[in-house]
Design an enzyme around this catalytic site. Sequence first.
Site, PDB file in Angstrom:
ATOM      1  N   LYS A  85       0.807  -1.224   0.000  1.00  0.00           N
ATOM      2  CA  LYS A  85       0.000   0.000   0.000  1.00  0.00           C
ATOM      3  C   LYS A  85       0.838   1.272   0.000  1.00  0.00           C
ATOM      4  CE  LYS A  85      -4.416  -1.528   1.782  1.00  0.00           C
ATOM      5  NZ  LYS A  85      -4.202  -2.969   2.067  1.00  0.00           N
ATOM      6  N   GLU A 143      -9.985   7.202   3.621  1.00  0.00           N
ATOM      7  CA  GLU A 143     -10.900   6.344   4.370  1.00  0.00           C
ATOM      8  C   GLU A 143     -10.180   5.027   4.594  1.00  0.00           C
ATOM      9  OE1 GLU A 143     -11.361   6.290   0.908  1.00  0.00           O
ATOM     10  OE2 GLU A 143     -10.761   4.177   0.930  1.00  0.00           O
ATOM     11  N   SER A 185       1.640  -9.845  -0.926  1.00  0.00           N
ATOM     12  CA  SER A 185       1.298  -8.426  -0.797  1.00  0.00           C
ATOM     13  C   SER A 185       1.626  -7.825   0.564  1.00  0.00           C
ATOM     14  CB  SER A 185      -0.189  -8.229  -1.103  1.00  0.00           C
ATOM     15  OG  SER A 185      -0.983  -9.068  -0.292  1.00  0.00           O
TER      16      SER A 185
HETATM   17  C1  LIG Z   1      -5.075  -3.979   1.543  1.00  0.00           C
HETATM   18  C2  LIG Z   1      -4.397  -5.237   1.269  1.00  0.00           C
HETATM   19  C3  LIG Z   1      -4.781  -6.077   0.203  1.00  0.00           C
HETATM   20  C4  LIG Z   1      -5.965  -5.803  -0.667  1.00  0.00           C
HETATM   21  O1  LIG Z   1      -5.928  -4.608  -1.369  1.00  0.00           O
HETATM   22  P1  LIG Z   1      -5.678  -4.542  -2.943  1.00  0.00           P
HETATM   23  O2  LIG Z   1      -5.958  -3.128  -3.282  1.00  0.00           O
HETATM   24  O3  LIG Z   1      -6.616  -5.496  -3.585  1.00  0.00           O
HETATM   25  O4  LIG Z   1      -4.278  -4.926  -3.196  1.00  0.00           O
HETATM   26  C5  LIG Z   1      -4.052  -7.222  -0.043  1.00  0.00           C
HETATM   27  N1  LIG Z   1      -3.006  -7.554   0.727  1.00  0.00           N
HETATM   28  C6  LIG Z   1      -2.612  -6.794   1.774  1.00  0.00           C
HETATM   29  C7  LIG Z   1      -1.448  -7.228   2.581  1.00  0.00           C
HETATM   30  C8  LIG Z   1      -3.284  -5.610   2.078  1.00  0.00           C
HETATM   31  O5  LIG Z   1      -2.886  -4.866   3.116  1.00  0.00           O
END
Ligand SMILES: *Cc1c(COP(=O)(O)O)cnc(C)c1O
Length: 606
Positions: free
Chosen positions: A302, A324, A590
């Site tokens: 993010k 938000e 992610s």
């Molecule tokens: C917020 C988040 C997501 C989902 O958000 P996307 O916008 O779909 O990438 C996925 N993995 C993690 C670790 C997150 O913090």
Amino acid sequence: MKLKVCGMKYQDNIKQVASLQPDYLGFIFYKNSARNFDTESIPELPKSIKKTGVFVDADIDVVIDKIKRHGLKAVQLHGKESPNYCKELQSKNIEIFKVFSIKDEFDFSVLKPYEGIVDYFLFDTKGKQPGGNGYTFDWSVLNNYPSTTPFFLSGGIGLNQIEDIKKFQQSEASKYCYALDINSKFEIEPGLKNIEDLKKFKQIPAFAGMTEIMNYNVNEKGYYGEFGGAFIPEMLYPNVEELRQNYLKVMTEPDFKNEFDQLLKDYVGRPSPLYFAKRLSEKYNTKIYLKREDLNHTGAHKINNTIGQILMAKRLAKTRIIAETGAGQHGVATATVCALMGLECIVYMGEIDIARQAPNVARMKMLGAKVVPALSGSRTLKDATNEAIRDWINNPVNTHYIIGSAIGPHPYPDMVTRFQAVISEEIKWQLKEQENRENPDYIVACIGGGSNAAGTYYHYLHELDVSIIAVEAAGLGVDSGESAATSVLGKEGIIHGCKTLLMQTNDGQITEPYSISAGLDYPGVGPMHAHLCKTKRAEFLSITDDEAMKAGLELCKLEGIIPAIESSHALAIFEQKTFKPDDVIVVSLSGRGDKDLENYIDYFKI
Ligand SMILES: *Cc1c(COP(=O)(O)O)cnc(C)c1O
């Protein structure tokens, strides 16, 4: 297939040709050409026709001046213009065609440095002049076309070639042929076009039933296929419009890019490693690489987006940031960059979420943000979004709204995608180092709103040898009523300012989604993903809570990495789908699992 008529010169003739509605009209700005356009202005043309300036090694300032003066929508470069030269033109909001001349054979490797920079290649016949030589080259040379960048076919095309064109359309080479470019074979004298011949040519089937090349990027209206757009209250229009007009320009400024790259390197810790997961690969008898976004500062992907947007906000002279957040991850990433830049930060969060996510609320406060509870409705994410939008309407001049995923009104999905695209940009060279190839067989990412996925896919969207897998949260099961699998359960609708796939009741009320993972607990997907789903460019899989938790624990034991539960969903596909031993699969990891410890503890009774 599109049609371009090139070498326009005379005012009345231009109007006549325009009445035939070609897609492009070309004006040559080159003194040595018999068709040099030296008239003061181009007559008013229908909007659908893209005015194209043709140049040969012109000074870049001359090109920019002509773009402005004539409102050009495309430039065609016929000389030895370098990739850097083309890059400089990228910020001008125009299409760029780079011309290459072909005789009997062609070394396609010369195209490589221009990939991703120019919009189209244009293939012309090699002759004495740059263009306008009046005879065709052997189109079968294009059977070896190694690229997926669409091209214009040019060079001596006339009414005599109609049969050849039909044959060409049957060939492999025509797959990426976007347009035909015609010129001298339709002339009474240089620059004066024969309207009757053009009319005849326009009738040929090439311009009717030919398959359009699928475009997975956003178009100029903000749509991915039928999804996207900007569905916003009128009061928001000036804010969104200001952003739309500026975002691409700002993003391509060298100063902006340098600052973004520098912060990604020194503050976020990029490039994030591309790690070959040996033991996991052995277990599933295939080659699995993990893109380690979990190692970024603040623990997930993010931050790539919030760094980009805070720099954008500064360039647009904004002093106040709003956001938000649902689970608080995006709130933390936003509070972090506001502290970094010394900007005021207000984060809206549902009252229920504030109670559920105490550690992230504490983090935001420590970082200096003000957390404002949303007290209406279900007091969760969508109510927080409503509050943020209300705030933005009331503070249109000094405030930037940082949206946290590839969602929202245009240009947000595209802007967020471009900031996250650093992920696939790195995968390309990292995989080249380790596997001696840029393209894996599969790329895999979990999808909440779709930002880590969009960034992971971005540079592979038009590389059709790369299969795309999108992983959604099935919650307790797709049919359980407790799920977030939008691609299966969603229908077209409007959420967060864009048209996309959305979980809703028959009368259009947004359904409350469910997933054990807070980041995937979202009732929609970004418009790009809706398009990838609809066109079947991506394969969508759904993973339940149980499957994800199991895969998460497995990664702990096999690789010593505790993943975020969102990422565990992506890892769970290996139980669902079998891959070949020499398949190369890149999975976006992610985020890291620190934030999810309590969930893991509860679930496994650790
Ligand atoms: C917020 C988040 C997501 C989902 O958000 P996307 O916008 O779909 O990438 C996925 N993995 C993690 C670790 C997150 O913090």
